[in-house]
Design an enzyme around this catalytic site. Structure first.
Site, PDB file in Angstrom:
ATOM      1  N   SER A  25       6.197  48.692   1.432  1.00 32.45           N
ATOM      2  CA  SER A  25       4.826  49.216   1.435  1.00 32.45           C
ATOM      3  C   SER A  25       3.819  48.108   1.163  1.00 32.45           C
ATOM      4  O   SER A  25       2.767  48.039   1.796  1.00 32.45           O
ATOM      5  CB  SER A  25       4.683  50.306   0.384  1.00 32.45           C
ATOM      6  OG  SER A  25       5.591  51.339   0.664  1.00 32.45           O
ATOM      7  N   ASP A  51      10.875  47.411   9.667  1.00 34.42           N
ATOM      8  CA  ASP A  51       9.498  47.907   9.557  1.00 34.42           C
ATOM      9  C   ASP A  51       8.477  46.766   9.473  1.00 34.42           C
ATOM     10  O   ASP A  51       7.396  46.856  10.053  1.00 34.42           O
ATOM     11  CB  ASP A  51       9.345  48.824   8.331  1.00 34.42           C
ATOM     12  CG  ASP A  51       9.742  50.265   8.666  1.00 34.42           C
ATOM     13  OD1 ASP A  51      10.355  50.477   9.737  1.00 34.42           O
ATOM     14  OD2 ASP A  51       9.429  51.161   7.860  1.00 34.42           O
ATOM     15  N   ASN A  94       9.766  53.203  14.279  1.00 31.94           N
ATOM     16  CA  ASN A  94       9.591  54.374  13.421  1.00 31.94           C
ATOM     17  C   ASN A  94       8.915  53.951  12.116  1.00 31.94           C
ATOM     18  O   ASN A  94       9.159  54.515  11.053  1.00 31.94           O
ATOM     19  CB  ASN A  94      10.949  55.029  13.143  1.00 31.94           C
ATOM     20  CG  ASN A  94      10.797  56.471  12.657  1.00 31.94           C
ATOM     21  OD1 ASN A  94       9.695  57.017  12.633  1.00 31.94           O
ATOM     22  ND2 ASN A  94      11.896  57.079  12.249  1.00 31.94           N
ATOM     23  N   SER A 172      -0.018  60.645   2.531  1.00 29.03           N
ATOM     24  CA  SER A 172      -1.036  59.799   1.907  1.00 29.03           C
ATOM     25  C   SER A 172      -1.318  58.575   2.768  1.00 29.03           C
ATOM     26  O   SER A 172      -2.301  57.874   2.555  1.00 29.03           O
ATOM     27  CB  SER A 172      -0.584  59.363   0.515  1.00 29.03           C
ATOM     28  OG  SER A 172       0.529  58.497   0.633  1.00 29.03           O
ATOM     29  N   ASP A 322       9.804  59.038  -2.201  1.00 30.14           N
ATOM     30  CA  ASP A 322      10.938  58.284  -1.657  1.00 30.14           C
ATOM     31  C   ASP A 322      12.046  58.111  -2.682  1.00 30.14           C
ATOM     32  O   ASP A 322      13.214  58.382  -2.418  1.00 30.14           O
ATOM     33  CB  ASP A 322      10.479  56.919  -1.138  1.00 30.14           C
ATOM     34  CG  ASP A 322       9.776  57.054   0.209  1.00 30.14           C
ATOM     35  OD1 ASP A 322       9.654  58.196   0.697  1.00 30.14           O
ATOM     36  OD2 ASP A 322       9.349  56.024   0.758  1.00 30.14           O
ATOM     37  N   GLU A 350      11.129  59.946   8.139  1.00 27.66           N
ATOM     38  CA  GLU A 350      11.964  59.423   9.218  1.00 27.66           C
ATOM     39  C   GLU A 350      12.804  60.522   9.872  1.00 27.66           C
ATOM     40  O   GLU A 350      13.141  60.461  11.047  1.00 27.66           O
ATOM     41  CB  GLU A 350      12.866  58.301   8.702  1.00 27.66           C
ATOM     42  CG  GLU A 350      12.171  56.946   8.556  1.00 27.66           C
ATOM     43  CD  GLU A 350      11.348  56.790   7.286  1.00 27.66           C
ATOM     44  OE1 GLU A 350      10.960  57.813   6.676  1.00 27.66           O
ATOM     45  OE2 GLU A 350      11.083  55.627   6.913  1.00 27.66           O
ATOM     46  N   ARG A 353      13.941  65.256   5.782  1.00 26.66           N
ATOM     47  CA  ARG A 353      14.843  64.790   4.722  1.00 26.66           C
ATOM     48  C   ARG A 353      15.384  65.919   3.851  1.00 26.66           C
ATOM     49  O   ARG A 353      16.440  65.770   3.240  1.00 26.66           O
ATOM     50  CB  ARG A 353      14.123  63.746   3.856  1.00 26.66           C
ATOM     51  CG  ARG A 353      13.985  62.419   4.581  1.00 26.66           C
ATOM     52  CD  ARG A 353      13.185  61.409   3.795  1.00 26.66           C
ATOM     53  NE  ARG A 353      13.353  60.081   4.367  1.00 26.66           N
ATOM     54  CZ  ARG A 353      12.650  59.015   4.015  1.00 26.66           C
ATOM     55  NH1 ARG A 353      11.721  59.123   3.095  1.00 26.66           N
ATOM     56  NH2 ARG A 353      12.878  57.847   4.570  1.00 26.66           N
ATOM     57  N   HIS A 397      17.054  55.216   7.014  1.00 21.46           N
ATOM     58  CA  HIS A 397      17.579  54.263   6.038  1.00 21.46           C
ATOM     59  C   HIS A 397      17.839  54.884   4.682  1.00 21.46           C
ATOM     60  O   HIS A 397      18.842  54.606   4.031  1.00 21.46           O
ATOM     61  CB  HIS A 397      16.614  53.086   5.919  1.00 21.46           C
ATOM     62  CG  HIS A 397      15.211  53.470   5.539  1.00 21.46           C
ATOM     63  ND1 HIS A 397      14.450  52.782   4.654  1.00 21.46           N
ATOM     64  CD2 HIS A 397      14.417  54.507   5.929  1.00 21.46           C
ATOM     65  CE1 HIS A 397      13.268  53.345   4.522  1.00 21.46           C
ATOM     66  NE2 HIS A 397      13.225  54.398   5.289  1.00 21.46           N
ATOM     67  N   ARG A 398      16.918  55.740   4.231  1.00 21.87           N
ATOM     68  CA  ARG A 398      17.077  56.281   2.879  1.00 21.87           C
ATOM     69  C   ARG A 398      18.219  57.289   2.775  1.00 21.87           C
ATOM     70  O   ARG A 398      18.843  57.405   1.729  1.00 21.87           O
ATOM     71  CB  ARG A 398      15.771  56.886   2.368  1.00 21.87           C
ATOM     72  CG  ARG A 398      14.702  55.850   2.224  1.00 21.87           C
ATOM     73  CD  ARG A 398      13.652  56.150   1.183  1.00 21.87           C
ATOM     74  NE  ARG A 398      12.587  55.183   1.348  1.00 21.87           N
ATOM     75  CZ  ARG A 398      12.651  53.912   0.933  1.00 21.87           C
ATOM     76  NH1 ARG A 398      13.727  53.488   0.294  1.00 21.87           N
ATOM     77  NH2 ARG A 398      11.667  53.079   1.156  1.00 21.87           N
ATOM     78  N   LYS A 422      15.991  49.110   8.324  1.00 22.93           N
ATOM     79  CA  LYS A 422      14.570  49.455   8.349  1.00 22.93           C
ATOM     80  C   LYS A 422      13.844  48.840   7.147  1.00 22.93           C
ATOM     81  O   LYS A 422      12.711  48.389   7.270  1.00 22.93           O
ATOM     82  CB  LYS A 422      14.416  50.978   8.335  1.00 22.93           C
ATOM     83  CG  LYS A 422      12.999  51.470   8.580  1.00 22.93           C
ATOM     84  CD  LYS A 422      12.997  52.967   8.820  1.00 22.93           C
ATOM     85  CE  LYS A 422      11.719  53.457   9.472  1.00 22.93           C
ATOM     86  NZ  LYS A 422      10.548  53.424   8.627  1.00 22.93           N
TER      87      LYS A 422
END
Ligand code: DC
Length: 656
Positions: A25, A51, A94, A172, A322, A350, A353, A397-398, A422
């Site tokens: 971020s 990313d 993405n 956000s 996240d 993504e 989730r 990825h997460r 990512k």
């Protein structure tokens, strides 16, 4: 994208220190602001990932000068608010942290731009941001579905609007993107949030980064944000990117569920990332957390406290969307259920989730309840015993990183594991460096070298599980024979291997419920097993099935490729041999004991043929691993061979 799976062994503990990769971020915010600023900015510790690569490629396409400066630094030559390229097509994969802010910046930049991404990006909403930008004169068309990328942006109409109304409850990133773009207008602009603003810490991160580049946003609660007339970005010279607090969550979680301590370096007290608050959530579950200036450390609850077990919690996750995903897997190892609330934004990330987590955690044999904006995970009844499973990752990825933590409770297969690129390309290498898997003793060798007997006794002496991998090839041969499949019909035999209904219990082996311990030892099946074992598709179909035998406290596995292919990371590797004559005599004795007629000449020939086939096949040929201990049992009793293997096992540091 290539479809590559990764098998994770169950791990018994986790401890160590790791330097975090840079924050995604912050990296993408800093890149964008450095590009828009006046002056050159040196960026250190930028995250190298998919990313950030998208953002870098887009900025280069827009004419921003970006050069490498040594190993870990980049120099961005800022354009002082005027992008040199006025017409471009950008592909942003993405990467939400690239797509949203670039949409805002380009909508106010005065050129013609086409922005597109992968299909999932085209399913992620952007309507609220576009509606906000249109209030400022932006000309934006939807090229496919209304409200979604891809977008066509044309030069904006002249506008002196001083107030934008923006919805804050979907992502956000809309507010963050808009705020970062506003200095391009030159006139004072106020953003008024309609409804509740979610994920506020990400907005704080945006404000902190803008301030670093010389633009102070005036904030009125979480409702109004004003960028003053004449605000311009100026390079601060050098920027250090903090470690990624979301990436930190996986390793802090490892410390909490794997004993620890695990220390992450690169975030600490002064972090501007909201996800550092994940550590508070772990602490609420009972983990021991220590925070330093530039590091955070996590360990399991103290032994006295609640048996050293984590406990389930109910938590509002609005501020840590996240990192909260990581809590869903940590919940597997707590006593009592954990409920994560206020997570509706998970549905537009993504992947959906909430749905993905519910599906994949469910595969582990636990109960998961979920709704529009919450998920509740019930830990298994028996501590740390989950069902082995193949985990799908949804190009997210997460999901891959979160679910990897479940390997504390079961061996896992992670499908498309490369999706971690990512944000964290070497995640699994770091994971392996911190975790200690269930130990394995791999005992390979030729037929009748004594490995089966030796391995079973070593397992018994250690109190570990035992895998007779040859039995799986024999069972496949028997099942194929019964199904009438030819030995050379690779696809059919592999399908049979993949779906074998077998049950091992002590000396008993059942195929579809029927005892077959003797049936699989016949000479016909011995020969057939060697034939089906040469088929690559059969070997890969049996791979995960063999790996799931690796459960605590340890596994002794015997076969031909235990130390080379199935458990290349085995803690002890042994390769047994014996002279052909000795092996033939042993086999003759076994057969006579079973009342089966045989003669030594045929047995010698048969063993020689099988050795040749097992040793020369194209996949996983029978060869000692270069790091295996060789043991010739020709003149050894079983007891001496077992004692020798146990001696090698006990020499391994940290055994058990
Ligand atoms: O160990 P065993 O004799 O039960 O093995 C039966 C057959 O399966 C033998 O021909 C070799 C093959 N096999 C293999 O290829 N890889 C293994 N890990 C175990 C057995």
């Amino acid at each position: 994208m290539s479809a590559a799976f990764l098998d994770l062994p169950q791990f018994v503990s986790a401890a160590g220190t790791l330097r975090l990769p840079g924050s995604k971020s912050i990296s993408n915010r800093v890149l964008l602001l450095a590009a828009l600023a006046s002056g050159r900015t040196e960026i250190r510790d930028l995250l190298a990932s998919d990313d950030t690569a998208r953002m870098l490629a887009a900025l280069r396409t827009l004419g921003v000068g970006i050069e490498l400066a040594g190993d870990a630094a980049l120099v961005v030559s800022g354009v002082a608010g005027e992008l040199p390229v006025r017409a471009a097509e950008l592909f942003l994969g993405n990467a939400g942290t690239a797509f949203r802010p670039l949409t805002a910046v380009l909508a106010l930049a005065g050129g013609t731009y086409r922005l597109a991404g992968v299909p999932r990006m085209h399913a992620r909403p952007i309507a609220d941001l576009v509606a906000g930008l249109r209030q400022l004169g932006a000309e934006i068309d939807y090229l496919a579905g209304d409200g979604f990328p891809p977008l066509l942006i044309r030069p904006p109409r002249h506008s002196t609007a001083a107030v934008v109304r923006l919805r804050g409850d979907v992502s956000s990133q809309f507010l963050s993107g808009l705020l970062m773009a506003l200095p391009l207008r030159g006139v004072e602009t106020t953003v008024e949030i309609v409804g509740e603003l979610i994920s506020r810490p990400y907005v704080e991160m945006t404000l902190a980064t803008m301030a670093h580049f010389g633009v102070a946003v005036q904030r009125d609660g979480w409702q109004r944000f004003t960028v003053a007339a004449g605000s311009v970005y100026r390079s601060p010279g050098v920027v250090h990117v903090e470690g990624d607090a979301s990436s930190a969550s996986y390793f802090l979680a490892l410390g909490a569920i794997g004993g620890g301590p695990v220390r992450v370096e690169g975030v600490g007290h002064d972090s501007i990332q909201g996800d550092v608050r994940f550590a508070d959530a772990l602490a609420a579950m009972g983990a021991q957390i220590t925070v330093g200036q530039n590091w955070i450390e996590a360990a399991a609850p103290a032994a006295g406290a609640a048996d050293g077990r984590l406990h389930g919690i109910e938590i509002d996750c609005n501020d840590i969307p996240d990192a909260a995903m990581t809590l869903a897997t940590v919940a597997l190892f707590a006593s009592g259920p954990t409920t994560l609330g206020n997570i509706a934004s998970w549905r537009v990330k993504e992947t959906d989730r909430i749905a993905a987590m519910a599906n994949e955690l469910g595969k582990l044999g636990v109960r998961v309840d979920s709704g529009e904006d919450f998920i509740c995970v019930h830990p298994p009844a028996v501590d740390q015993l989950l069902r082995p499973a193949a985990i799908d990752t949804y190009d997210d990825h997460r999901i891959a990183m979160c679910l990897s933590l479940a390997a504390r409770g079961a061996p896992l297969r992670i499908n498309d594991a490369q999706t971690v690129g990512k944000t964290f390309p070497d995640y699994f290498e770091r994971f392996a460096a911190i975790t200690r898997p269930v130990p394995v003793v791999a005992i390979d060798g030729t037929s009748a070298s004594g490995k089966g007997t030796v391995a079973a006794r070593v397992a018994q002496a250690l109190g570990w599980h035992y895998l007779d991998s040859g039995a799986l090839y024999r069972l496949t041969a028997l099942a194929a024979l019964r199904a009438g499949a030819g030995w050379d019909d690779e696809a059919a035999v592999a399908a049979i291997a993949a779906t074998l209904d077998v049950e091992f219990a002590g000396a008993s082996i059942r195929l579809a419920g029927e005892e077959v311990g003797d049936a699989i030892r016949s000479e016909e099946i011995s020969r057939a097993a060697s034939l089906v074992a040469a088929l690559p598709a059969v070997r890969s179909a049996l791979l995960f099935r063999q790996r799931v035998f690796r459960r605590p406290p340890g596994l002794v596995a015997d076969g031909r490729d235990m130390g080379t292919v199935v458990f290349p990371d085995a803690t002890t590797k042994v390769f047994l041999t014996a002279s052909l004559e000795t092996r033939a005599e042993r086999r003759l004795k076994q057969l006579i004991d079973k009342g089966i007629a045989a003669n030594i000449r045929d047995l010698v020939q048969d063993l020689a043929e099988r050795d040749a086939r097992d040793g020369q096949r194209s996949v996983a040929p029978m060869l000692p691993s270069t790091d295996a201990e060789l043991l010739d049992t020709t003149d050894l009793t079983i007891a001496i061979a077992v004692a020798q293997v146990l001696d090698w096992v006990n020499k391994v540091p940290g055994k058990g």
